[in-house]
Scaffold this motif. Structure first.
Motif, PDB file in Angstrom:
ATOM      1  N   GLY A 194       0.785  -1.226   0.000  1.00 23.72           N
ATOM      2  CA  GLY A 194       0.000   0.000   0.000  1.00 23.72           C
ATOM      3  C   GLY A 194       0.813   1.269   0.000  1.00 23.72           C
ATOM      4  N   PHE A 195       1.875   1.339  -0.824  1.00 23.22           N
ATOM      5  CA  PHE A 195       2.632   2.579  -0.959  1.00 23.22           C
ATOM      6  C   PHE A 195       3.171   2.675  -2.385  1.00 23.22           C
ATOM      7  CE2 PHE A 195       5.684  -0.603   0.466  1.00 23.22           C
ATOM      8  CZ  PHE A 195       6.783  -0.400  -0.348  1.00 23.22           C
ATOM      9  N   ARG A 196       3.541   3.888  -2.765  1.00 26.43           N
ATOM     10  CA  ARG A 196       4.167   4.142  -4.061  1.00 26.43           C
ATOM     11  C   ARG A 196       5.628   4.501  -3.826  1.00 26.43           C
ATOM     12  NH1 ARG A 196       0.515   2.194  -7.574  1.00 26.43           N
ATOM     13  NH2 ARG A 196       1.641   3.298  -9.222  1.00 26.43           N
ATOM     14  N   PHE A 197       6.504   3.975  -4.678  1.00 21.38           N
ATOM     15  CA  PHE A 197       7.950   4.113  -4.485  1.00 21.38           C
ATOM     16  C   PHE A 197       8.551   4.972  -5.594  1.00 21.38           C
ATOM     17  CE2 PHE A 197      12.322   2.440  -5.156  1.00 21.38           C
ATOM     18  CZ  PHE A 197      12.864   2.821  -3.934  1.00 21.38           C
ATOM     19  N   PHE A 198       9.519   5.817  -5.199  1.00 22.72           N
ATOM     20  CA  PHE A 198      10.191   6.721  -6.126  1.00 22.72           C
ATOM     21  C   PHE A 198      11.709   6.609  -5.930  1.00 22.72           C
ATOM     22  CE2 PHE A 198       6.013   8.247  -5.306  1.00 22.72           C
ATOM     23  CZ  PHE A 198       5.571   8.937  -6.430  1.00 22.72           C
ATOM     24  N   ALA A 199      12.452   6.503  -7.036  1.00 25.87           N
ATOM     25  CA  ALA A 199      13.912   6.377  -6.971  1.00 25.87           C
ATOM     26  C   ALA A 199      14.519   7.024  -8.217  1.00 25.87           C
ATOM     27  CB  ALA A 199      14.313   4.911  -6.880  1.00 25.87           C
ATOM     28  N   VAL A 200      14.366   8.327  -8.351  1.00 28.13           N
ATOM     29  CA  VAL A 200      14.698   9.025  -9.598  1.00 28.13           C
ATOM     30  C   VAL A 200      16.126   9.583  -9.546  1.00 28.13           C
ATOM     31  CG1 VAL A 200      13.999  10.839 -11.195  1.00 28.13           C
ATOM     32  CG2 VAL A 200      12.267   9.620  -9.855  1.00 28.13           C
ATOM     33  N   PRO A 201      16.983   9.172 -10.489  1.00 24.93           N
ATOM     34  CA  PRO A 201      18.335   9.735 -10.553  1.00 24.93           C
ATOM     35  C   PRO A 201      18.388  10.943 -11.492  1.00 24.93           C
ATOM     36  CG  PRO A 201      18.159   7.936 -12.115  1.00 24.93           C
ATOM     37  CD  PRO A 201      16.797   8.074 -11.456  1.00 24.93           C
ATOM     38  N   VAL A 202      19.501  11.632 -11.483  1.00 29.48           N
ATOM     39  CA  VAL A 202      19.766  12.672 -12.475  1.00 29.48           C
ATOM     40  C   VAL A 202      19.874  12.017 -13.854  1.00 29.48           C
ATOM     41  CG1 VAL A 202      21.396  14.471 -13.185  1.00 29.48           C
ATOM     42  CG2 VAL A 202      20.936  14.085 -10.760  1.00 29.48           C
ATOM     43  N   LYS A 203      19.415  12.718 -14.881  1.00 32.45           N
ATOM     44  CA  LYS A 203      19.366  12.173 -16.243  1.00 32.45           C
ATOM     45  C   LYS A 203      20.730  12.348 -16.912  1.00 32.45           C
ATOM     46  CE  LYS A 203      16.231  12.361 -20.240  1.00 32.45           C
ATOM     47  NZ  LYS A 203      15.071  13.096 -20.808  1.00 32.45           N
ATOM     48  N   VAL A 204      21.670  11.443 -16.593  1.00 35.28           N
ATOM     49  CA  VAL A 204      23.052  11.551 -17.060  1.00 35.28           C
ATOM     50  C   VAL A 204      23.315  10.520 -18.153  1.00 35.28           C
ATOM     51  CG1 VAL A 204      25.476  11.560 -16.397  1.00 35.28           C
ATOM     52  CG2 VAL A 204      23.746  12.252 -14.735  1.00 35.28           C
ATOM     53  N   LYS A 205      23.844  10.974 -19.281  1.00 32.73           N
ATOM     54  CA  LYS A 205      24.248  10.067 -20.344  1.00 32.73           C
ATOM     55  C   LYS A 205      25.598   9.428 -20.012  1.00 32.73           C
ATOM     56  CE  LYS A 205      22.732   9.293 -23.794  1.00 32.73           C
ATOM     57  NZ  LYS A 205      21.826   8.163 -24.150  1.00 32.73           N
ATOM     58  N   MET A 207      26.417   7.047 -17.910  1.00 32.51           N
ATOM     59  CA  MET A 207      26.669   6.558 -16.548  1.00 32.51           C
ATOM     60  C   MET A 207      25.604   5.535 -16.194  1.00 32.51           C
ATOM     61  SD  MET A 207      27.930   9.871 -14.336  1.00 32.51           S
ATOM     62  CE  MET A 207      28.234   8.854 -12.900  1.00 32.51           C
ATOM     63  N   GLY A 208      26.011   4.569 -15.368  1.00 34.77           N
ATOM     64  CA  GLY A 208      25.104   3.488 -15.014  1.00 34.77           C
ATOM     65  C   GLY A 208      24.525   3.575 -13.626  1.00 34.77           C
ATOM     66  N   SER A 209      25.143   4.339 -12.746  1.00 36.08           N
ATOM     67  CA  SER A 209      24.689   4.449 -11.357  1.00 36.08           C
ATOM     68  C   SER A 209      24.717   5.914 -10.939  1.00 36.08           C
ATOM     69  CB  SER A 209      25.580   3.639 -10.406  1.00 36.08           C
ATOM     70  OG  SER A 209      25.662   2.291 -10.815  1.00 36.08           O
ATOM     71  N   PHE A 210      23.850   6.255  -9.958  1.00 36.00           N
ATOM     72  CA  PHE A 210      23.873   7.617  -9.443  1.00 36.00           C
ATOM     73  C   PHE A 210      23.060   7.677  -8.143  1.00 36.00           C
ATOM     74  CE2 PHE A 210      23.641  12.244  -9.447  1.00 36.00           C
ATOM     75  CZ  PHE A 210      24.881  12.574  -9.981  1.00 36.00           C
ATOM     76  N   PRO A 211      23.465   8.562  -7.213  1.00 35.47           N
ATOM     77  CA  PRO A 211      22.679   8.731  -5.987  1.00 35.47           C
ATOM     78  C   PRO A 211      21.248   9.195  -6.297  1.00 35.47           C
ATOM     79  CG  PRO A 211      24.845   9.710  -5.732  1.00 35.47           C
ATOM     80  CD  PRO A 211      24.707   9.352  -7.172  1.00 35.47           C
ATOM     81  N   ILE A 212      20.324   8.821  -5.431  1.00 32.70           N
ATOM     82  CA  ILE A 212      18.920   9.190  -5.561  1.00 32.70           C
ATOM     83  C   ILE A 212      18.402   9.670  -4.216  1.00 32.70           C
ATOM     84  CG2 ILE A 212      18.370   7.618  -7.461  1.00 32.70           C
ATOM     85  CD1 ILE A 212      17.337   5.636  -5.330  1.00 32.70           C
ATOM     86  N   ARG A 213      17.277  10.348  -4.250  1.00 27.66           N
ATOM     87  CA  ARG A 213      16.499  10.621  -3.040  1.00 27.66           C
ATOM     88  C   ARG A 213      15.305   9.659  -3.086  1.00 27.66           C
ATOM     89  NH1 ARG A 213      16.028  15.254   0.315  1.00 27.66           N
ATOM     90  NH2 ARG A 213      14.961  14.598   2.242  1.00 27.66           N
ATOM     91  N   ALA A 214      15.511   8.457  -2.596  1.00 28.77           N
ATOM     92  CA  ALA A 214      14.444   7.458  -2.606  1.00 28.77           C
ATOM     93  C   ALA A 214      13.416   7.794  -1.522  1.00 28.77           C
ATOM     94  CB  ALA A 214      15.024   6.061  -2.352  1.00 28.77           C
ATOM     95  N   PHE A 215      12.144   7.646  -1.882  1.00 25.69           N
ATOM     96  CA  PHE A 215      11.089   7.894  -0.897  1.00 25.69           C
ATOM     97  C   PHE A 215       9.840   7.120  -1.277  1.00 25.69           C
ATOM     98  CE2 PHE A 215      10.492  11.137  -4.132  1.00 25.69           C
ATOM     99  CZ  PHE A 215       9.104  11.240  -4.273  1.00 25.69           C
ATOM    100  N   ALA A 216       8.917   7.047  -0.339  1.00 23.68           N
ATOM    101  CA  ALA A 216       7.666   6.343  -0.568  1.00 23.68           C
ATOM    102  C   ALA A 216       6.516   7.193  -0.062  1.00 23.68           C
ATOM    103  CB  ALA A 216       7.672   4.991   0.133  1.00 23.68           C
ATOM    104  N   ILE A 217       5.357   6.997  -0.690  1.00 23.86           N
ATOM    105  CA  ILE A 217       4.125   7.658  -0.266  1.00 23.86           C
ATOM    106  C   ILE A 217       3.110   6.580   0.051  1.00 23.86           C
ATOM    107  CG2 ILE A 217       2.306   9.280  -0.868  1.00 23.86           C
ATOM    108  CD1 ILE A 217       4.178  10.482  -2.963  1.00 23.86           C
ATOM    109  N   PRO A 218       2.789   6.348   1.325  1.00 22.59           N
ATOM    110  CA  PRO A 218       1.774   5.351   1.678  1.00 22.59           C
ATOM    111  C   PRO A 218       0.387   5.804   1.243  1.00 22.59           C
ATOM    112  CG  PRO A 218       3.193   5.854   3.547  1.00 22.59           C
ATOM    113  CD  PRO A 218       3.456   6.906   2.509  1.00 22.59           C
ATOM    114  N   GLY A 219      -0.476   4.817   1.060  1.00 19.85           N
ATOM    115  CA  GLY A 219      -1.860   5.126   0.747  1.00 19.85           C
ATOM    116  C   GLY A 219      -2.222   4.842  -0.682  1.00 19.85           C
TER     117      GLY A 219
END
Length: 219
Positions: A194-205, A207-219
């Motif tokens: 019962g939550f939605r997940f977000f893990a959006v990186p910077v749109k970098v050409k 590169m394969g990995s990058f830090p994210i601000r991961a978060f979730a919204i319950p409901g």
């Protein structure tokens, strides 16, 4: 009612080590507030920061390009693959190291962001965090691919055993186009469903990995 946001990311701090053997980030001023004052009207100042870091810093996402040269990189990841995904948490008994497929059986995984809660995040910024961490077995990764999971995240040091140079979880999941998020935290604050997940990186050409601000919204 306002939405509740649950932050699932570690803060990136100067000098911290995410992965032993890789350098920590160097955070500094490119333009300090004091130096900026001569450029603006009296009483006006700005700071322009500078950061030097490897891509695998803090809580980060791996795109298929991280493992495969001709696969999609960060810029190729569609937003639908990293944002507003229906999420679920599978909780692993503390002390479990090799997480096998049986943990995920009888769970509806197709199209979901699967977050594996091992409670390893409580060791973040300690020496123990790097050693003998929980990981997915090859069998587990094979099962997740067959189950058509959308994304896999874990609150551990690595989704693979670092003793296995073939890195089966990275290899199988990324080959199937399934992004991986490592070094999550605060999974104990999420409901199992019962939550939605977000893990959006910077749109970098390129590169394969990058830090994210991961978060979730319950409901």
């Amino acid at each position: 009612m306002p939405k509740q946001f649950i932050d699932l990311s570690h803060a990136v701090e100067h000098g911290m080590i995410t992965y032993k053997g890789l350098p920590g980030p160097v955070i500094s001023d490119y333009l300090s507030r004091a130096d900026s004052r001569s450029r603006y009207t009296e009483g006006t100042e700005f700071q322009i920061g500078k950061i030097e870091m490897v891509a695998n810093t803090g809580t980060y996402i791996d795109s298929p390009f991280h493992r495969f040269a001709n696969a999609p990189d960060l810029a190729d990841l569609p937003l639908s693959a990293v944002a507003n995904i229906e999420g679920l948490v599978v909780r692993v008994h503390q002390g479990t190291k090799a997480i096998d497929a049986k943990v995920f059986r009888d769970v509806e995984l197709a199209g979901k962001a699967l977050l594996v809660h091992t409670d390893w995040a409580k060791l973040w910024r300690t020496e123990q965090y790097f050693n003998d961490h929980p990981f997915l077995t090859r069998e587990a990764a094979e099962y997740l691919v067959k189950s058509k999971v959308a994304l896999v995240g874990i609150d551990s040091f690595n989704i693979d055993s670092t003793a296995d140079g073939t890195r089966p979880a990275h290899t199988l999941l990324l080959h199937a186009g399934i992004p991986i998020v490592e070094h999550l935290c605060n999974l104990d604050q999420l409901p199992d469903r019962g939550f939605r997940f977000f893990a959006v990186p910077v749109k970098v050409k390129g590169m394969g990995s990058f830090p994210i601000r991961a978060f979730a919204i319950p409901g």
